[in-house]
Design a protein around this motif. Sequence first.
Motif, PDB file in Angstrom:
ATOM      1  N   PHE A 159      -8.721  -6.015  -4.269  1.00 28.16           N
ATOM      2  CA  PHE A 159      -8.777  -4.963  -4.940  1.00 28.16           C
ATOM      3  C   PHE A 159      -8.508  -3.696  -4.115  1.00 28.16           C
ATOM      4  O   PHE A 159      -9.411  -3.605  -3.383  1.00 28.16           O
ATOM      5  N   VAL A 160      -7.460  -3.015  -4.643  1.00 31.01           N
ATOM      6  CA  VAL A 160      -7.267  -1.746  -3.751  1.00 31.01           C
ATOM      7  C   VAL A 160      -6.990  -0.453  -4.860  1.00 31.01           C
ATOM      8  O   VAL A 160      -6.769  -0.860  -5.683  1.00 31.01           O
ATOM      9  N   PRO A 161      -6.941   0.620  -4.125  1.00 29.12           N
ATOM     10  CA  PRO A 161      -7.043   1.729  -4.917  1.00 29.12           C
ATOM     11  C   PRO A 161      -5.648   2.421  -5.252  1.00 29.12           C
ATOM     12  O   PRO A 161      -5.599   3.332  -5.751  1.00 29.12           O
ATOM     13  N   SER A 162      -4.567   1.858  -4.466  1.00 23.85           N
ATOM     14  CA  SER A 162      -3.198   2.689  -4.735  1.00 23.85           C
ATOM     15  C   SER A 162      -2.184   1.729  -4.306  1.00 23.85           C
ATOM     16  O   SER A 162      -2.279   0.597  -3.639  1.00 23.85           O
ATOM     17  N   GLN A 163      -1.144   2.117  -4.893  1.00 26.01           N
ATOM     18  CA  GLN A 163       0.336   1.272  -4.732  1.00 26.01           C
ATOM     19  C   GLN A 163       0.648   1.176  -3.295  1.00 26.01           C
ATOM     20  O   GLN A 163       1.087   0.283  -2.843  1.00 26.01           O
ATOM     21  N   ARG A 164       0.262   2.150  -2.697  1.00 23.38           N
ATOM     22  CA  ARG A 164       0.778   2.329  -1.101  1.00 23.38           C
ATOM     23  C   ARG A 164       0.032   1.157  -0.378  1.00 23.38           C
ATOM     24  O   ARG A 164       0.663   0.617   0.538  1.00 23.38           O
ATOM     25  N   ILE A 165      -1.230   0.797  -0.716  1.00 19.57           N
ATOM     26  CA  ILE A 165      -1.975  -0.321  -0.084  1.00 19.57           C
ATOM     27  C   ILE A 165      -1.334  -1.648  -0.471  1.00 19.57           C
ATOM     28  O   ILE A 165      -1.560  -2.497   0.236  1.00 19.57           O
ATOM     29  N   VAL A 166      -1.127  -1.449  -1.760  1.00 19.78           N
ATOM     30  CA  VAL A 166      -0.302  -3.052  -2.373  1.00 19.78           C
ATOM     31  C   VAL A 166       0.962  -3.018  -1.451  1.00 19.78           C
ATOM     32  O   VAL A 166       1.024  -4.295  -1.119  1.00 19.78           O
ATOM     33  N   ASP A 167       1.705  -2.224  -1.145  1.00 20.76           N
ATOM     34  CA  ASP A 167       2.790  -2.241  -0.300  1.00 20.76           C
ATOM     35  C   ASP A 167       2.629  -2.642   1.022  1.00 20.76           C
ATOM     36  O   ASP A 167       3.215  -3.548   1.630  1.00 20.76           O
ATOM     37  N   ILE A 168       1.547  -2.073   1.668  1.00 13.90           N
ATOM     38  CA  ILE A 168       1.136  -2.493   3.022  1.00 13.90           C
ATOM     39  C   ILE A 168       0.941  -3.826   3.009  1.00 13.90           C
ATOM     40  O   ILE A 168       1.135  -4.655   4.101  1.00 13.90           O
ATOM     41  N   ALA A 169       0.002  -4.393   2.122  1.00  9.77           N
ATOM     42  CA  ALA A 169      -0.438  -5.910   2.089  1.00  9.77           C
ATOM     43  C   ALA A 169       0.811  -6.736   2.022  1.00  9.77           C
ATOM     44  O   ALA A 169       0.974  -7.909   2.752  1.00  9.77           O
ATOM     45  N   ARG A 170       1.837  -6.421   1.046  1.00 14.88           N
ATOM     46  CA  ARG A 170       2.954  -7.347   0.850  1.00 14.88           C
ATOM     47  C   ARG A 170       3.762  -7.196   2.327  1.00 14.88           C
ATOM     48  O   ARG A 170       4.102  -8.491   2.713  1.00 14.88           O
ATOM     49  N   GLN A 171       3.710  -6.017   3.016  1.00 10.45           N
ATOM     50  CA  GLN A 171       4.452  -6.134   4.259  1.00 10.45           C
ATOM     51  C   GLN A 171       3.918  -7.027   5.169  1.00 10.45           C
ATOM     52  O   GLN A 171       4.621  -7.380   6.058  1.00 10.45           O
ATOM     53  N   ASN A 172       2.603  -7.298   5.038  1.00 11.39           N
ATOM     54  CA  ASN A 172       2.002  -8.189   6.120  1.00 11.39           C
ATOM     55  C   ASN A 172       1.440  -9.440   5.550  1.00 11.39           C
ATOM     56  O   ASN A 172       0.600 -10.030   5.900  1.00 11.39           O
ATOM     57  N   GLN A 173       2.476  -9.988   4.674  1.00 12.26           N
ATOM     58  CA  GLN A 173       2.319 -11.068   3.998  1.00 12.26           C
ATOM     59  C   GLN A 173       0.852 -11.670   3.450  1.00 12.26           C
ATOM     60  O   GLN A 173       0.241 -12.602   3.527  1.00 12.26           O
ATOM     61  N   ILE A 174       0.235 -10.393   2.873  1.00 11.98           N
ATOM     62  CA  ILE A 174      -1.143 -10.438   2.128  1.00 11.98           C
ATOM     63  C   ILE A 174      -0.767 -10.628   0.780  1.00 11.98           C
ATOM     64  O   ILE A 174      -0.284  -9.785   0.050  1.00 11.98           O
ATOM     65  N   GLU A 175      -1.261 -11.738  -0.045  1.00 13.89           N
ATOM     66  CA  GLU A 175      -1.058 -11.756  -1.264  1.00 13.89           C
ATOM     67  C   GLU A 175      -2.249 -11.559  -2.097  1.00 13.89           C
ATOM     68  O   GLU A 175      -3.173 -11.216  -1.828  1.00 13.89           O
ATOM     69  N   ASN A 176      -2.000 -11.794  -3.625  1.00 13.18           N
ATOM     70  CA  ASN A 176      -3.369 -11.552  -4.578  1.00 13.18           C
ATOM     71  C   ASN A 176      -3.765 -10.010  -4.565  1.00 13.18           C
ATOM     72  O   ASN A 176      -4.998  -9.813  -4.656  1.00 13.18           O
ATOM     73  N   VAL A 177      -3.173  -9.141  -4.366  1.00 14.87           N
ATOM     74  CA  VAL A 177      -3.440  -7.810  -4.213  1.00 14.87           C
ATOM     75  C   VAL A 177      -3.398  -7.075  -5.558  1.00 14.87           C
ATOM     76  O   VAL A 177      -2.320  -7.053  -6.129  1.00 14.87           O
ATOM     77  N   ILE A 178      -4.438  -6.425  -6.131  1.00 15.51           N
ATOM     78  CA  ILE A 178      -4.599  -5.881  -7.414  1.00 15.51           C
ATOM     79  C   ILE A 178      -4.835  -4.348  -7.298  1.00 15.51           C
ATOM     80  O   ILE A 178      -5.841  -3.767  -6.560  1.00 15.51           O
ATOM     81  N   ASN A 179      -3.722  -3.427  -7.717  1.00 15.58           N
ATOM     82  CA  ASN A 179      -4.057  -2.084  -7.846  1.00 15.58           C
ATOM     83  C   ASN A 179      -5.098  -1.556  -8.881  1.00 15.58           C
ATOM     84  O   ASN A 179      -4.726  -1.808  -9.849  1.00 15.58           O
ATOM     85  N   CYS A 180      -6.277  -0.902  -8.443  1.00 16.88           N
ATOM     86  CA  CYS A 180      -7.185  -0.606  -9.366  1.00 16.88           C
ATOM     87  C   CYS A 180      -6.809   1.163  -9.772  1.00 16.88           C
ATOM     88  O   CYS A 180      -7.589   1.620 -10.576  1.00 16.88           O
ATOM     89  N   GLN A 181      -6.242   1.698  -9.153  1.00 17.21           N
ATOM     90  CA  GLN A 181      -5.585   2.998  -9.249  1.00 17.21           C
ATOM     91  C   GLN A 181      -6.463   4.069  -8.823  1.00 17.21           C
ATOM     92  O   GLN A 181      -6.350   5.269  -8.911  1.00 17.21           O
ATOM     93  N   SER A 182      -7.838   3.587  -8.455  1.00 17.09           N
ATOM     94  CA  SER A 182      -8.854   4.671  -7.802  1.00 17.09           C
ATOM     95  C   SER A 182      -9.770   3.811  -7.069  1.00 17.09           C
ATOM     96  O   SER A 182      -9.970   2.639  -7.212  1.00 17.09           O
ATOM     97  N   ALA A 183     -10.296   4.597  -6.140  1.00 14.96           N
ATOM     98  CA  ALA A 183     -11.435   4.103  -5.130  1.00 14.96           C
ATOM     99  C   ALA A 183     -12.719   4.134  -5.807  1.00 14.96           C
ATOM    100  O   ALA A 183     -13.824   3.746  -4.907  1.00 14.96           O
ATOM    101  N   LEU A 184     -12.864   4.641  -6.854  1.00 14.24           N
ATOM    102  CA  LEU A 184     -14.266   4.970  -7.442  1.00 14.24           C
ATOM    103  C   LEU A 184     -14.828   3.504  -7.687  1.00 14.24           C
ATOM    104  O   LEU A 184     -14.105   2.672  -8.311  1.00 14.24           O
ATOM    105  N   ASN A 185     -16.034   3.342  -7.429  1.00 14.87           N
ATOM    106  CA  ASN A 185     -16.705   2.160  -7.586  1.00 14.87           C
ATOM    107  C   ASN A 185     -16.764   1.781  -9.212  1.00 14.87           C
ATOM    108  O   ASN A 185     -16.496   0.574  -9.220  1.00 14.87           O
TER     109      ASN A 185
END
Length: 258
Positions: free
Chosen positions: A214-240
């Motif tokens: 679980f990550v707070p932004s699409q930018r981190i989703v993109d970084i994950a995919r560029q590094n072959q990391i799957e199952n990443v979910i964009n929560c839209q915010s880093a708030l607990n």
Amino acid sequence: MATKLLSVFNPRFGSKGQALHQALQNENFTPLSIPLLAIEVGVDKTCFYHAIRDSLARNLAPRLIVTSANTLSAFEQCDAAIKKQLINWPCFAIGKATQQALLAYGFKQVCCADSDTSEALLAKIKLGSTDQQTYWIIKGEGGRNTLLQGLKQLDHQVATFAVYKRCWLSISYQQAQAIAQQDAWLITSGEMLLHLQQELQNHGVSCRASTLIFVPSQRIVDIARQNQIENVINCQSALNSNMITVLKSLNKGFRGTN
């Protein structure tokens, strides 16, 4: 097979890590809390304080852009008299968690974009006044220069202050194994995700194919995919609260192993 409550890796440190650990327990998740970084004083913390005093003496009020709640220690060095004036300065925050921290400190004007990224905040600023303004970017050492470059292209006056420094922490083999077995990870930056990936690789450990990240932004989703990391979910915010809400919504249909 019975539905299983998620075991969740919490990499946050200090009071923020403790708050997230407790919040997860309150929602009947099983947190594994192992900090991945620590925060130390940045090279510009003292310089930032003197710049504030100088601007107040000259009746200037630059627009502050605050990239992280980790910058708050730099504001806390101000005495009550300085703080009383400082909190009236216009302020922009990257992410709702940073916005909440600034409001809690006492700032009266804190603008925040819908997404926790520099690009989103820059786009919001572009929609505002076209007059030349003075911006101070309050940030950590290193990181990207997206805001600095974007504001300069708009002919604004820009200064940057690196008031804190991220110190990435190593983990043991046992910790790597435990993290890899969690059902979910809560990751708050692309740098954190890549650091964790490298630490696991250093120990020859791979996470489960079913682990949700679980990550707070699409930018981190993109970084994950560029590094072959799957199952990443964009929560839209880093708030607990936001990240836990998304966890809860997915947990309803989650079936873990016994």
